[in-house]
Design a protein around this motif. Structure first.
Motif, short mmCIF file in Angstrom:
data_model
loop_
_atom_site.label_atom_id
_atom_site.label_comp_id
_atom_site.label_asym_id
_atom_site.label_seq_id
_atom_site.Cartn_x
_atom_site.Cartn_y
_atom_site.Cartn_z
N ALA A 64 32.79 38.67 46.21
CA ALA A 64 34.08 39.28 45.93
C ALA A 64 35.00 38.30 45.21
O ALA A 64 35.73 38.67 44.28
CB ALA A 64 34.72 39.75 47.23
N ARG A 65 34.98 37.05 45.64
CA ARG A 65 35.80 36.03 44.97
C ARG A 65 35.35 35.83 43.53
O ARG A 65 36.17 35.70 42.61
CB ARG A 65 35.74 34.71 45.74
N LEU A 66 34.04 35.82 43.32
CA LEU A 66 33.49 35.65 41.98
C LEU A 66 33.84 36.85 41.10
O LEU A 66 34.22 36.70 39.94
CB LEU A 66 31.97 35.46 42.06
N TYR A 67 33.73 38.05 41.68
CA TYR A 67 34.04 39.27 40.92
C TYR A 67 35.50 39.27 40.49
O TYR A 67 35.84 39.69 39.37
CB TYR A 67 33.73 40.50 41.75
N ASP A 68 36.40 38.83 41.36
CA ASP A 68 37.83 38.83 41.04
C ASP A 68 38.10 37.99 39.79
O ASP A 68 38.92 38.36 38.94
CB ASP A 68 38.62 38.28 42.22
N ILE A 69 37.40 36.87 39.65
CA ILE A 69 37.57 36.00 38.48
C ILE A 69 36.88 36.58 37.26
O ILE A 69 37.46 36.71 36.18
CB ILE A 69 37.04 34.59 38.77
N LEU A 70 35.60 36.94 37.42
CA LEU A 70 34.79 37.32 36.26
C LEU A 70 35.16 38.68 35.68
O LEU A 70 35.04 38.89 34.47
CB LEU A 70 33.31 37.31 36.64
N SER A 71 35.61 39.61 36.52
CA SER A 71 35.95 40.93 36.00
C SER A 71 37.10 40.84 35.00
O SER A 71 37.09 41.48 33.95
CB SER A 71 36.31 41.88 37.15
N ARG A 72 38.09 40.02 35.33
CA ARG A 72 39.20 39.85 34.39
C ARG A 72 38.76 39.14 33.13
O ARG A 72 39.18 39.48 32.03
CB ARG A 72 40.33 39.07 35.07
N THR A 73 37.88 38.16 33.28
CA THR A 73 37.40 37.41 32.12
C THR A 73 36.61 38.30 31.17
O THR A 73 36.80 38.24 29.95
CB THR A 73 36.52 36.23 32.58
N VAL A 74 35.74 39.14 31.71
CA VAL A 74 34.94 40.03 30.88
C VAL A 74 35.84 40.99 30.10
O VAL A 74 35.65 41.23 28.90
CB VAL A 74 33.92 40.80 31.73
N VAL A 75 36.86 41.54 30.77
CA VAL A 75 37.78 42.44 30.09
C VAL A 75 38.51 41.72 28.96
O VAL A 75 38.67 42.25 27.86
CB VAL A 75 38.78 43.03 31.10
N GLN A 76 38.96 40.50 29.23
CA GLN A 76 39.68 39.74 28.21
C GLN A 76 38.79 39.41 27.02
O GLN A 76 39.21 39.50 25.86
CB GLN A 76 40.25 38.46 28.83
N VAL A 77 37.53 39.04 27.29
CA VAL A 77 36.60 38.73 26.21
C VAL A 77 36.32 39.98 25.38
O VAL A 77 36.30 39.94 24.15
CB VAL A 77 35.30 38.13 26.77
N ASP A 78 36.10 41.11 26.05
CA ASP A 78 35.84 42.35 25.33
C ASP A 78 37.03 42.75 24.47
O ASP A 78 36.87 43.19 23.32
CB ASP A 78 35.53 43.48 26.32
N ASP A 79 38.23 42.60 25.02
CA ASP A 79 39.43 42.95 24.27
C ASP A 79 39.60 42.03 23.07
O ASP A 79 39.93 42.48 21.96
CB ASP A 79 40.65 42.86 25.19
N LEU A 80 39.37 40.73 23.26
CA LEU A 80 39.47 39.79 22.16
C LEU A 80 38.45 40.11 21.08
O LEU A 80 38.77 40.12 19.88
CB LEU A 80 39.27 38.36 22.67
N ALA A 81 37.21 40.38 21.48
CA ALA A 81 36.16 40.70 20.51
C ALA A 81 36.52 41.94 19.71
O ALA A 81 36.31 42.00 18.49
CB ALA A 81 34.83 40.89 21.23
#
Length: 309
Positions: free
Chosen positions: A65-82
């Motif tokens: 859950a701690r890992l998901y909290d970090i990575l879910s936001r990162t994936v969204v940001q990377v997708d949005d940037l791309a």
């Protein structure tokens, strides 16, 4: 220690989001064994279980859950940037360093103008009590208060320090000797017009009454807020009180004084960056030159007309 292999990030985020390996596999266009393999890789890399295997689906462990909290936001940001990069709409980031007063009272009321003129530029305002001018990076722009001697020959004077006493329209002003004067704290002697310097240079014999009614603040924004709230009389800096005068929350009650070699200066980083030219040009469009009727002084003439106490 080697860095963690992060190739499994998107798979883990999708599994944790939907709660089943099979649905995650469908969403990612992968087989279920391939998804299971990536989850095992992630758990091997981190050395802990990331998912509880339930009868129907999965659920993140505490670590998961701690890992998901970090990575879910990162994936969204990377997708949005791309997406923005692919569309060619990624905004260019610009940074201006300035003080609290200039950012709050001058820049923020005018930000809509900058955004409308340069919609593809992303402007970051970095405000501090005293901007770190010694650490300007390449491409940085700063707007800082001081004297020509302080700022150097290459600095451009945007706004000479011009002050006029202001108060709220409903404040009962009976002369400076009886007014609650609102002060901006500073070292002695003040590096700007303070009440003692203003009254002396204006040739006014009145002095603030020593009855404890005066107020002091360490930021200019609070000085102006107190004056507009009817708490007393403040020294209003031209440029910083424009919008209060225009809205009628402040009016002028005394003579105007100007220190031509002191005020807000524009400074740039060590080497000029062409990307910052729009911001530089926009700031310079408001430059106040001695004896020149330009955009800023014309605006303030209109604001001053018909206003008295």
């Amino acid at each position: 220690m080697r860095n963690v292999d992060l190739g499994w990030i998107r798979v883990f985020v999708e599994v944790a989001r939907v709660g089943t390996l099979s649905e995650a596999a469908r969403n990612l266009n992968l087989t279920q064994p391939a998804v299971s393999y990536q989850i095992r890789r992630a758990e091997t890399e981190l050395g802990v279980a990331l998912l509880h295997r339930l009868h129907r689906g999965v659920q993140p462990t505490e670590a998961g859950a701690r890992l998901y909290d970090i990575l879910s936001r990162t994936v969204v940001q990377v997708d949005d940037l791309a997406l923005r990069i692919r569309r060619g709409t990624e905004k260019t980031g610009l940074r201006v360093l300035t003080d609290y007063a200039f950012s709050a009272l001058w820049m923020i009321p005018r930000m809509h103008e900058f955004r409308e003129t340069y919609p593809d530029l992303d402007l970051q305002i970095v405000a501090a009590q005293r901007p770190a001018l010694a650490h300007l990076e390449e491409g940085d722009i700063a707007v800082a208060f001081g004297s020509r001697e302080d700022m150097g020959a290459e600095a451009i004077l945007l706004m000479p320090e011009t002050v006029v006493p202001v108060c709220a329209p409903d404040y009962e002003f009976r002369g400076f000797a009886h007014a609650n004067l609102i002060h901006l704290d500073s070292a002695s002697p003040a590096p700007w017009f303070d009440w003692a310097g203003y009254l002396d240079r204006a040739g006014l014999e009145a002095r603030p009454a020593a009855d404890g009614t005066s107020m002091r603040f360490n930021t200019y924004s609070l000085v102006i807020e107190a004056a507009s709230a009817g708490q007393g009389v403040a020294l209003g800096w031209r440029g910083l009180v424009d919008f209060h005068l225009k809205r009628g929350t402040l009016i002028e009650i005394g003579p105007e004084l100007t220190a031509q070699n002191r005020g807000y200066f524009l400074l740039e980083g060590k080497s000029e960056n062409a990307v910052t030219s729009p911001l530089r040009d926009w700031l310079l469009s408001y430059r106040v030159d001695r004896g020149v009727a330009d955009q800023w002084s014309t605006t303030n003439s209109a604001l001053r007309s018909g206003q008295s106490c």
